[in-house]
Design a protein around this motif. Structure first.
Motif, PDB file in Angstrom:
ATOM      1  N   TYR A  61       0.845  -1.192   0.000  1.00  9.71           N
ATOM      2  CA  TYR A  61       0.000   0.000   0.000  1.00  9.71           C
ATOM      3  C   TYR A  61       0.881   1.243   0.000  1.00  9.71           C
ATOM      4  O   TYR A  61       2.094   1.172   0.189  1.00  9.71           O
ATOM      5  CB  TYR A  61      -0.935   0.012   1.223  1.00  9.71           C
ATOM      6  CG  TYR A  61      -0.205  -0.101   2.547  1.00  9.71           C
ATOM      7  CD1 TYR A  61       0.069   1.031   3.301  1.00  9.71           C
ATOM      8  CD2 TYR A  61       0.218  -1.333   3.038  1.00  9.71           C
ATOM      9  CE1 TYR A  61       0.753   0.919   4.509  1.00  9.71           C
ATOM     10  CE2 TYR A  61       0.891  -1.447   4.239  1.00  9.71           C
ATOM     11  CZ  TYR A  61       1.160  -0.310   4.971  1.00  9.71           C
ATOM     12  OH  TYR A  61       1.835  -0.409   6.156  1.00  9.71           O
ATOM     13  N   SER A  62       0.254   2.405  -0.216  1.00  7.35           N
ATOM     14  CA  SER A  62       1.012   3.651  -0.105  1.00  7.35           C
ATOM     15  C   SER A  62       0.851   4.171   1.314  1.00  7.35           C
ATOM     16  O   SER A  62      -0.166   3.953   1.968  1.00  7.35           O
ATOM     17  CB  SER A  62       0.554   4.675  -1.138  1.00  7.35           C
ATOM     18  OG  SER A  62      -0.815   4.941  -1.003  1.00  7.35           O
ATOM     19  N   HIS A  63       1.897   4.833   1.784  1.00  5.85           N
ATOM     20  CA  HIS A  63       1.993   5.243   3.183  1.00  5.85           C
ATOM     21  C   HIS A  63       2.547   6.657   3.230  1.00  5.85           C
ATOM     22  O   HIS A  63       3.448   7.000   2.471  1.00  5.85           O
ATOM     23  CB  HIS A  63       2.943   4.272   3.904  1.00  5.85           C
ATOM     24  CG  HIS A  63       3.252   4.617   5.318  1.00  5.85           C
ATOM     25  ND1 HIS A  63       2.372   4.397   6.339  1.00  5.85           N
ATOM     26  CD2 HIS A  63       4.355   5.164   5.886  1.00  5.85           C
ATOM     27  CE1 HIS A  63       2.923   4.784   7.480  1.00  5.85           C
ATOM     28  NE2 HIS A  63       4.134   5.254   7.228  1.00  5.85           N
ATOM     29  N   GLN A  64       2.001   7.474   4.103  1.00  2.67           N
ATOM     30  CA  GLN A  64       2.507   8.837   4.255  1.00  2.67           C
ATOM     31  C   GLN A  64       3.299   8.940   5.548  1.00  2.67           C
ATOM     32  O   GLN A  64       2.861   8.492   6.599  1.00  2.67           O
ATOM     33  CB  GLN A  64       1.351   9.838   4.286  1.00  2.67           C
ATOM     34  CG  GLN A  64       1.822  11.280   4.415  1.00  2.67           C
ATOM     35  CD  GLN A  64       0.687  12.269   4.246  1.00  2.67           C
ATOM     36  OE1 GLN A  64      -0.186  12.069   3.414  1.00  2.67           O
ATOM     37  NE2 GLN A  64       0.702  13.317   5.022  1.00  2.67           N
ATOM     38  N   LYS A  65       4.486   9.527   5.438  1.00  2.00           N
ATOM     39  CA  LYS A  65       5.312   9.793   6.613  1.00  2.00           C
ATOM     40  C   LYS A  65       5.985  11.141   6.413  1.00  2.00           C
ATOM     41  O   LYS A  65       6.627  11.356   5.383  1.00  2.00           O
ATOM     42  CB  LYS A  65       6.355   8.693   6.825  1.00  2.00           C
ATOM     43  CG  LYS A  65       7.177   8.891   8.075  1.00  2.00           C
ATOM     44  CD  LYS A  65       8.100   7.735   8.330  1.00  2.00           C
ATOM     45  CE  LYS A  65       8.866   7.996   9.621  1.00  2.00           C
ATOM     46  NZ  LYS A  65       9.824   6.934   9.898  1.00  2.00           N
ATOM     47  N   ASP A  66       5.830  11.999   7.377  1.00  2.00           N
ATOM     48  CA  ASP A  66       6.395  13.355   7.298  1.00  2.00           C
ATOM     49  C   ASP A  66       5.995  14.042   5.996  1.00  2.00           C
ATOM     50  O   ASP A  66       6.809  14.659   5.317  1.00  2.00           O
ATOM     51  CB  ASP A  66       7.920  13.316   7.439  1.00  2.00           C
ATOM     52  CG  ASP A  66       8.358  12.741   8.775  1.00  2.00           C
ATOM     53  OD1 ASP A  66       7.637  12.949   9.769  1.00  2.00           O
ATOM     54  OD2 ASP A  66       9.414  12.071   8.813  1.00  2.00           O
ATOM     55  N   SER A  67       4.735  13.898   5.630  1.00  2.00           N
ATOM     56  CA  SER A  67       4.136  14.512   4.444  1.00  2.00           C
ATOM     57  C   SER A  67       4.688  13.977   3.125  1.00  2.00           C
ATOM     58  O   SER A  67       4.467  14.547   2.077  1.00  2.00           O
ATOM     59  CB  SER A  67       4.277  16.033   4.484  1.00  2.00           C
ATOM     60  OG  SER A  67       3.654  16.545   5.645  1.00  2.00           O
ATOM     61  N   LYS A  68       5.423  12.882   3.147  1.00  3.33           N
ATOM     62  CA  LYS A  68       5.918  12.250   1.933  1.00  3.33           C
ATOM     63  C   LYS A  68       5.212  10.914   1.749  1.00  3.33           C
ATOM     64  O   LYS A  68       4.905  10.237   2.718  1.00  3.33           O
ATOM     65  CB  LYS A  68       7.431  12.019   2.012  1.00  3.33           C
ATOM     66  CG  LYS A  68       8.229  13.306   2.051  1.00  3.33           C
ATOM     67  CD  LYS A  68       9.714  13.013   2.151  1.00  3.33           C
ATOM     68  CE  LYS A  68      10.477  14.315   2.303  1.00  3.33           C
ATOM     69  NZ  LYS A  68      11.863  14.118   2.685  1.00  3.33           N
ATOM     70  N   ILE A  69       4.966  10.555   0.501  1.00  2.39           N
ATOM     71  CA  ILE A  69       4.265   9.316   0.181  1.00  2.39           C
ATOM     72  C   ILE A  69       5.297   8.244  -0.213  1.00  2.39           C
ATOM     73  O   ILE A  69       6.176   8.489  -1.026  1.00  2.39           O
ATOM     74  CB  ILE A  69       3.268   9.518  -0.983  1.00  2.39           C
ATOM     75  CG1 ILE A  69       2.329  10.687  -0.686  1.00  2.39           C
ATOM     76  CG2 ILE A  69       2.502   8.236  -1.276  1.00  2.39           C
ATOM     77  CD1 ILE A  69       1.478  10.536   0.541  1.00  2.39           C
ATOM     78  N   TYR A  70       5.166   7.061   0.388  1.00  2.00           N
ATOM     79  CA  TYR A  70       6.058   5.939   0.122  1.00  2.00           C
ATOM     80  C   TYR A  70       5.237   4.718  -0.246  1.00  2.00           C
ATOM     81  O   TYR A  70       4.117   4.565   0.202  1.00  2.00           O
ATOM     82  CB  TYR A  70       6.871   5.578   1.375  1.00  2.00           C
ATOM     83  CG  TYR A  70       7.744   6.673   1.903  1.00  2.00           C
ATOM     84  CD1 TYR A  70       9.017   6.870   1.392  1.00  2.00           C
ATOM     85  CD2 TYR A  70       7.308   7.513   2.925  1.00  2.00           C
ATOM     86  CE1 TYR A  70       9.839   7.865   1.879  1.00  2.00           C
ATOM     87  CE2 TYR A  70       8.122   8.526   3.418  1.00  2.00           C
ATOM     88  CZ  TYR A  70       9.390   8.691   2.889  1.00  2.00           C
ATOM     89  OH  TYR A  70      10.195   9.678   3.368  1.00  2.00           O
ATOM     90  N   SER A  71       5.833   3.839  -1.033  1.00  2.00           N
ATOM     91  CA  SER A  71       5.250   2.519  -1.256  1.00  2.00           C
ATOM     92  C   SER A  71       5.741   1.649  -0.111  1.00  2.00           C
ATOM     93  O   SER A  71       6.911   1.690   0.245  1.00  2.00           O
ATOM     94  CB  SER A  71       5.717   1.933  -2.587  1.00  2.00           C
ATOM     95  OG  SER A  71       5.235   2.701  -3.649  1.00  2.00           O
ATOM     96  N   LYS A  72       4.842   0.870   0.471  1.00  2.00           N
ATOM     97  CA  LYS A  72       5.203   0.104   1.650  1.00  2.00           C
ATOM     98  C   LYS A  72       4.642  -1.307   1.557  1.00  2.00           C
ATOM     99  O   LYS A  72       3.585  -1.529   0.976  1.00  2.00           O
ATOM    100  CB  LYS A  72       4.653   0.811   2.891  1.00  2.00           C
ATOM    101  CG  LYS A  72       5.136   0.235   4.192  1.00  2.00           C
ATOM    102  CD  LYS A  72       4.825   1.153   5.355  1.00  2.00           C
ATOM    103  CE  LYS A  72       5.436   0.592   6.616  1.00  2.00           C
ATOM    104  NZ  LYS A  72       5.382   1.510   7.711  1.00  2.00           N
ATOM    105  N   ILE A  73       5.379  -2.248   2.134  1.00  2.00           N
ATOM    106  CA  ILE A  73       4.890  -3.615   2.303  1.00  2.00           C
ATOM    107  C   ILE A  73       4.934  -3.907   3.793  1.00  2.00           C
ATOM    108  O   ILE A  73       5.943  -3.636   4.447  1.00  2.00           O
ATOM    109  CB  ILE A  73       5.745  -4.644   1.552  1.00  2.00           C
ATOM    110  CG1 ILE A  73       5.573  -4.466   0.054  1.00  2.00           C
ATOM    111  CG2 ILE A  73       5.378  -6.060   1.962  1.00  2.00           C
ATOM    112  CD1 ILE A  73       6.365  -5.447  -0.782  1.00  2.00           C
ATOM    113  N   SER A  74       3.836  -4.422   4.321  1.00  2.00           N
ATOM    114  CA  SER A  74       3.787  -4.780   5.740  1.00  2.00           C
ATOM    115  C   SER A  74       3.383  -6.233   5.894  1.00  2.00           C
ATOM    116  O   SER A  74       2.603  -6.764   5.107  1.00  2.00           O
ATOM    117  CB  SER A  74       2.787  -3.905   6.496  1.00  2.00           C
ATOM    118  OG  SER A  74       3.279  -2.593   6.618  1.00  2.00           O
TER     119      SER A  74
END
Length: 143
Positions: A61-74
């Motif tokens: 899924y996509s994830h936001q951290k510190d106002s930046k969007i990242y692709s993430k796998i959990s």
């Protein structure tokens, strides 16, 4: 136990997060301002997992951290007796950077080794050429 989970950290600022069976976040290092975005992109997949018979799964899924969007796998694991899901994940962007860095390091090693091989091949060629000339002259003098 939740307090203990909230203090756990590992490699590259990784952490666990804990969610209950209603998709409520019990423990997370994600800042409040980023959670709104993450609820929109993560929770539908999470609810699908909660309602499934699977004991564990990977979610992308996509994830936001510190106002930046990242692709993430959990990776998510159901803990049935607590009605929790314990999860951890990593940013694919960081993985891609790590892969790129490793590729660059391997290319550097490859070029260093190739230069060493070429150097010694050149030296060997010169030595054999000189020996060939020497033996050729020795044989010429004997005739």
């Amino acid at each position: 136990m939740l307090r203990h989970f909230s203090t756990l950290k590992y490699l590259d600022n990784g952490y666990l997060f804990v969610i209950d069976e209603n998709a409520k976040i019990l423990v997370s290092q994600t800042k409040k301002e980023d959670q709104k975005y993450n609820v929109i992109h993560f929770v539908p997949k999470l609810k699908s997992f909660i309602n499934s018979s699977q004991r564990s799964t990977y979610l992308e899924y996509s994830h936001q951290k510190d106002s930046k969007i990242y692709s993430k796998i959990s990776y998510l694991l159901k803990v049935e007796n607590l009605n929790w899901i314990i999860a951890t994940g990593f940013n694919l962007d960081k993985l891609n950077v790590n892969i790129e860095n490793e590729q660059q390091a391997l290319k550097k090693i490859y070029h260093e080794k190739m230069n060493t091989i070429l150097f010694w091949a050149g030296i060997s060629t010169l030595v054999f050429l000189m020996l060939s000339i020497f033996f050729s002259r020795v044989l010429e003098c004997q005739h």
